[in-house]
Design an enzyme around this catalytic site. Structure first.
Site, PDB file in Angstrom:
ATOM      1  N   HIS A  67       0.885  -1.019  -0.079  1.00 21.07           N
ATOM      2  CA  HIS A  67      -0.091   0.122  -0.002  1.00 21.07           C
ATOM      3  C   HIS A  67       0.759   1.189  -0.061  1.00 21.07           C
ATOM      4  O   HIS A  67       1.967   1.473   0.546  1.00 21.07           O
ATOM      5  CB  HIS A  67      -0.971  -0.100   1.184  1.00 21.07           C
TER       6      HIS A  67
ATOM      7  N   ASP B  29      -0.510   4.116   0.716  1.00 24.09           N
ATOM      8  CA  ASP B  29      -1.151   5.385   1.452  1.00 24.09           C
ATOM      9  C   ASP B  29      -0.392   5.047   2.784  1.00 24.09           C
ATOM     10  O   ASP B  29       0.251   4.189   3.239  1.00 24.09           O
ATOM     11  CB  ASP B  29      -2.634   5.196   1.555  1.00 24.09           C
TER      12      ASP B  29
ATOM     13  N   ASP C 208       5.932   1.536   6.783  1.00 27.43           N
ATOM     14  CA  ASP C 208       4.422   1.098   6.577  1.00 27.43           C
ATOM     15  C   ASP C 208       4.115   2.039   5.777  1.00 27.43           C
ATOM     16  O   ASP C 208       3.327   2.951   5.948  1.00 27.43           O
ATOM     17  CB  ASP C 208       3.847   1.305   8.012  1.00 27.43           C
TER      18      ASP C 208
ATOM     19  N   GLU D 107      -5.221   0.998   2.276  1.00 30.34           N
ATOM     20  CA  GLU D 107      -5.096   0.048   3.315  1.00 30.34           C
ATOM     21  C   GLU D 107      -5.252   0.632   4.792  1.00 30.34           C
ATOM     22  O   GLU D 107      -5.852   0.139   5.653  1.00 30.34           O
ATOM     23  CB  GLU D 107      -3.743  -0.773   3.432  1.00 30.34           C
ATOM     24  N   GLU D 108      -4.998   1.845   4.855  1.00 30.55           N
ATOM     25  CA  GLU D 108      -4.768   2.312   6.345  1.00 30.55           C
ATOM     26  C   GLU D 108      -6.412   3.028   6.783  1.00 30.55           C
ATOM     27  O   GLU D 108      -6.574   3.206   7.796  1.00 30.55           O
ATOM     28  CB  GLU D 108      -3.815   3.455   6.510  1.00 30.55           C
TER      29      GLU D 108
ATOM     30  N   ASP E 239       4.749  -6.120   4.812  1.00 31.46           N
ATOM     31  CA  ASP E 239       4.067  -4.873   5.489  1.00 31.46           C
ATOM     32  C   ASP E 239       3.873  -5.659   6.917  1.00 31.46           C
ATOM     33  O   ASP E 239       3.085  -5.116   7.812  1.00 31.46           O
ATOM     34  CB  ASP E 239       2.579  -4.828   5.011  1.00 31.46           C
TER      35      ASP E 239
ATOM     36  N   HIS F 148     -23.907  23.415  33.666  1.00 30.02           N
ATOM     37  CA  HIS F 148     -23.145  23.983  34.910  1.00 30.02           C
ATOM     38  C   HIS F 148     -22.745  22.802  36.039  1.00 30.02           C
ATOM     39  O   HIS F 148     -23.815  22.398  36.661  1.00 30.02           O
ATOM     40  CB  HIS F 148     -23.583  25.318  35.670  1.00 30.02           C
TER      41      HIS F 148
ATOM     42  N   THR G 179     -15.930  24.775  34.312  1.00 28.48           N
ATOM     43  CA  THR G 179     -16.659  23.779  34.981  1.00 28.48           C
ATOM     44  C   THR G 179     -18.110  23.571  34.405  1.00 28.48           C
ATOM     45  O   THR G 179     -18.732  24.165  34.214  1.00 28.48           O
ATOM     46  CB  THR G 179     -16.902  24.416  36.311  1.00 28.48           C
TER      47      THR G 179
ATOM     48  N   SER H 280      -2.995  -6.089  11.698  1.00 24.83           N
ATOM     49  CA  SER H 280      -4.055  -6.613  10.701  1.00 24.83           C
ATOM     50  C   SER H 280      -3.867  -5.928   9.189  1.00 24.83           C
ATOM     51  O   SER H 280      -3.594  -4.938   9.119  1.00 24.83           O
ATOM     52  CB  SER H 280      -5.513  -6.098  11.347  1.00 24.83           C
TER      53      SER H 280
ATOM     54  N   HIS I 129       2.538   4.153  12.568  1.00 31.90           N
ATOM     55  CA  HIS I 129       1.379   4.983  12.904  1.00 31.90           C
ATOM     56  C   HIS I 129       1.777   5.969  14.095  1.00 31.90           C
ATOM     57  O   HIS I 129       0.844   6.439  14.681  1.00 31.90           O
ATOM     58  CB  HIS I 129       0.355   4.070  13.607  1.00 31.90           C
TER      59      HIS I 129
HETATM   60  N1  BES Z   1       1.293  -2.942   8.095  1.00 37.38           N
HETATM   61  C1  BES Z   1       0.011  -2.673   9.092  1.00 37.38           C
HETATM   62  C2  BES Z   1      -0.121  -4.119   9.673  1.00 37.38           C
HETATM   63  C3  BES Z   1       0.853  -4.541  10.515  1.00 37.38           C
HETATM   64  C4  BES Z   1       2.099  -3.956  11.105  1.00 37.38           C
HETATM   65  C5  BES Z   1       0.710  -6.007  10.770  1.00 37.38           C
HETATM   66  C6  BES Z   1       2.757  -4.627  11.977  1.00 37.38           C
HETATM   67  C7  BES Z   1       1.609  -6.648  11.595  1.00 37.38           C
HETATM   68  C8  BES Z   1       2.803  -5.992  12.003  1.00 37.38           C
HETATM   69  C9  BES Z   1      -1.031  -2.158   8.468  1.00 37.38           C
HETATM   70  O1  BES Z   1      -0.676  -1.205   7.483  1.00 37.38           O
HETATM   71  C10 BES Z   1      -2.126  -1.663   9.304  1.00 37.38           C
HETATM   72  O2  BES Z   1      -1.605  -0.702  10.098  1.00 37.38           O
HETATM   73  N2  BES Z   1      -3.119  -2.319   9.510  1.00 37.38           N
HETATM   74  C11 BES Z   1      -4.193  -1.572  10.530  1.00 37.38           C
HETATM   75  C12 BES Z   1      -5.545  -2.296  10.022  1.00 37.38           C
HETATM   76  C13 BES Z   1      -6.184  -1.218   8.840  1.00 37.38           C
HETATM   77  C14 BES Z   1      -7.530  -1.631   8.941  1.00 37.38           C
HETATM   78  C15 BES Z   1      -6.126   0.354   9.592  1.00 37.38           C
HETATM   79  C16 BES Z   1      -3.873  -2.347  11.788  1.00 37.38           C
HETATM   80  O3  BES Z   1      -3.236  -3.195  11.930  1.00 37.38           O
HETATM   81  O4  BES Z   1      -4.317  -1.375  12.861  1.00 37.38           O
HETATM   82 MN    MN Z   2       0.975  -1.532   6.650  1.00 36.10          MN
HETATM   83 MN    MN Z   3      -0.466   0.846   8.639  1.00 33.43          MN
END
Ligand code: BES
Ligand code: MN
Ligand code: MN
Length: 456
Positions: A86, A88, A119, A152-153, A179, A212, A314, A398, A426
Site C-alpha cells: 500500500h 497510502d 509502513d 489500506e490504512e 508489510d 453548569h 466547570t 491486521s 502510526h
Molecule cells: N502494516 C500494518 C499491519 C501490521 C503491522 C501487521 C505490523 C503486523 C505487524 C497495516 O498497515 C496496518 O496498520 N493495519 C491496520 C488495520 C487497518 C484496517 C487500518 C492495523 O493493524 O491497525
Molecule cells: Mn501497512
Molecule cells: Mn499501517
C-alpha cells in the site's frame, strides 16, 4: 546470485533516492485534504513500475483512492506471484512530536525517518527494486503481478470490489506481502498470521445540553463518568474481555504450538524499558507473545467529551465518546463480534444515559499454512541472505484484505516483512532501517527463484 549482487551494488544510491522521493509525497488516505497528493503518489508508483520493466501498468480508479496495477508475464506456464502493498500512509499527527518533517525524509543513525518509511512505502518499494534487479539482469524466474493500493490504512473498502471485478487479471499462485515486521536483523522471523479487527465508536448522551457542574453536578449522571465505568467493565480482574460470547469461537492452540511460539527470543526487561513502563499488563494465563499474537484484545483508541481546551471550565458535558477496537483471532467473525459488542454495550448502559454504537471497518484474521511451498520458499530465501532460518511468529496487527485474497481469489498469502516493531508505525518519528531496506531487496529475488523451482 552474483549478477543480482552486482546490479544492486551499482544502483544502491538510486534505489534509496527513489524511495525518498516517494516518501516526500504525503499520501494520507484518511484525510481528504491530501487527496491530490494521494493521486500523485499513485502516478509516481505507476511510473516507477514502468521504469522497472512492468507492463500493462495502470492507475485503476475506485470509489476511493486508486489502485496501481502492473505485471510482467514471461511465460504463462510458469508460476505467478502477486505482490501486494500500500502506498497510502497514516496521518502524521501529532506533528510537534516529530524531530523532522514527516514528509521530509532524513537519514540518521542508519534509519530513514519519514511517515510511511516502514509502513509501507519502504517495504513495497523493495519489491519494485527486486523486480527491477531480476528483470534488468534477465533472470526473472516466474511471472510477477503488482497490486499497490491506496486505502489500506482506512480499511481497504474498495479493494474487495476490485478483487471481485478483476479475478482473471489477478490470477496467481500466491500473494507476497512485505508489510509486517521481523524480531530483528539478527533474529529474522516470518509472520505466520495476522489478527482480525472490529472497530467501533460509541456515543453516550446524558442531559440534553451541557450543564453548569455546580448547579446540576451530583444530581444528573455525567456521561463521561458513565462511559469510563462502562469501558472499565469491558475487562474483568483477570483482564479477560467481558462481552458475552466474545471467546466462543477462539481457537485454542495445543501446548506444543504454544511452546513453539514462546520459544521466540523475547526480552521482557528490554521491552518494558523501551516502552517506559514498569510493569506489563494483559490477559491472565498468557505470555506477552501470546497476548499480542494468538489472543484477542480490546483497546480504547480514543476517548473524549466535555472541556479539553486550555485552562479549566466547570461543565457537566451532555455527551462523551470513545473509539474502541478489538483484535480478533481464528475463528472469530468480525461482523459477529461487532454485533456482540453493540448488544453488550447497549445492555450495560444505565437508564440515566442513552447509548449509540456505530460500526466502523473490520476484517478477518488470517493464518499462513507453514507447509505450503511458498512458505518454504520464503524460509529458504531468508536463510540465503540472513544465514539462518526465520523464526515463525504470529503478527499482532491486521491487514484485512489478506483474508479476502483467500476468499475471492483462493490465494494463500506469505507475510515476508522486513520492518521492526520499534519502527514507530502510526506514531511520530516512523523509521525504516537502511539495512532492512537493502536486505529486503536482496532477499526477495531468492523468494521468486525458490518459489519457481519448488513449484515444479
Ligand atoms: N502494516 C500494518 C499491519 C501490521 C503491522 C501487521 C505490523 C503486523 C505487524 C497495516 O498497515 C496496518 O496498520 N493495519 C491496520 C488495520 C487497518 C484496517 C487500518 C492495523 O493493524 O491497525
Ligand atoms: Mn501497512
Ligand atoms: Mn499501517
Amino acid at each position: 546470485m552474483q549478477v543480482w549482487k552486482d546490479y544492486q551494488a551499482e544502483n544502491k544510491d538510486r534505489f534509496l533516492d527513489e524511495l525518498l522521493a516517494l516518501l516526500r509525497i504525503p499520501s494520507v488516505s484518511a484525510d481528504s485534504r491530501y487527496n491530490e497528493d494521494t493521486r500523485k503518489c499513485a502516478e509516481a508508483v505507476k511510473q516507477r513500475l514502468q521504469e522497472a520493466g512492468a507492463e500493462n501498468v495502470e492507475v485503476c480508479a475506485t470509489a476511493g483512492h486508486p489502485i496501481v496495477y502492473g505485471e510482467k508475464i514471461i511465460d504463462p506456464s510458469l508460476p505467478t506471484v502477486l505482490v501486494y502493498g500500500h502506498y497510502d500512509v497514516q496521518p502524521a499527527d501529532p506533528l510537534d512530536l516529530w524531530h523532522s518533517g514527516p514528509f521530509e525524509p532524513v537519514i540518521k543513525d542508519g534509519n530513514i525517518y519519514a511517515r510511511g518509511s516502514a509502513d509501507d512505502k519502504g517495504q513495497f518499494y523493495m519489491h519494485v527494486k527486486a523486480f527491477e534487479t531480476m528483470n534488468k539482469t534477465n533472470t526473472l524466474p516466474c511471472n510477477i503481478k503488482f497490486m499497490i493500493e491506496g486505502e489500506e490504512e482506512v480499511g481497504s473498502a474498495n479493494l474487495g470490489i476490485f478483487l471481485k471485478d478483476n479475478k482473471e487479471r489477478l490470477k496467481a499462485d500466491v500473494v507476497l506481502i512485505s508489510d509486517t515486521s521481523m524480531i530483528s536483523l539478527e533474529n529474522p522471523s516470518i509472520d505466520t498470521g495476522l489478527r482480525g479487527l472490529s472497530y467501533m465508536e460509541v456515543e453516550v448522551t446524558g442531559p440534553n445540553r451541557d450543564l453548569h457542574s455546580g448547579v446540576y453536578g451530583g444530581a444528573v449522571a455525567n456521561p463521561a463518568t458513565i462511559l469510563a465505568k462502562m469501558i472499565a467493565s469491558l475487562h474483568d480482574e483477570n483482564n479477560h474481555i467481558t462481552i458475552p460470547g466474545f471467546y466462543d469461537k477462539v481457537q485454542t492452540l495445543s501446548d506444543e504450538d504454544r511452546k513453539a511460539l514462546n520459544a521466540a527470543p523475547f526480552d521482557e526487561e528490554e521491552y518494558k524499558k523501551d516502552l517506559g513502563v514498569d510493569e506489563l499488563w494483559g490477559e491472565k494465563g498468557y505470555t506477552t507473545i501470546e497476548r499480542t499474537g494468538i489472543r484477542p484484545t480490546l483497546e480504547v483508541n480514543g476517548i473524549w467529551g466535555g472541556y479539553t481546551g486550555e485552562g479549566s471550565k466547570t461543565v457537566l458535558p451532555s455527551k462523551a465518546y470513545a473509539k474502541i477496537s478489538m483484535r480478533l483471532v481464528p475463528d472469530q467473525d468480525w461482523h459477529e463480534i461487532s454485533d456482540l459488542f453493540a448488544k453488550h454495550f447497549e445492555a450495560i448502559a444505565p437508564k440515566s444515559v442513552k447509548v449509540k454504537v456505530t460500526k466502523h471497518h473490520g476484517g478477518s484474521p488470517y493464518v499462513t499454512p507453514t507447509d505450503a511451498v511458498a512458505f518454504k520458499a520464503a524460509q529458504k530465501a531468508i536463510n540465503a541472505t540472513f544465514g539462518k532460518d526465520p523464526i515463525p511468529v504470529r503478527g499482532g496487527g491486521s491487514i484485512p484484505i489478506v483474508a479476502l485474497f483467500e476468499k475471492e481469489l483462493g490465494l494463500k498469502t506469505i507475510l515476508m516483512g522486513f520492518g521492526l516493531d520499534s519502527d514507530n508505525l502510526h506514531s511520530p518519528n516512523e523509521k525504516y532501517g537502511l539495512e532492512n531496506y537493502y536486505k529486503g531487496i536482496e532477499t526477495i529475488p531468492y523468494f521468486h527463484q525458490y518459489f519457481a523451482e519448488m513449484s515444479k
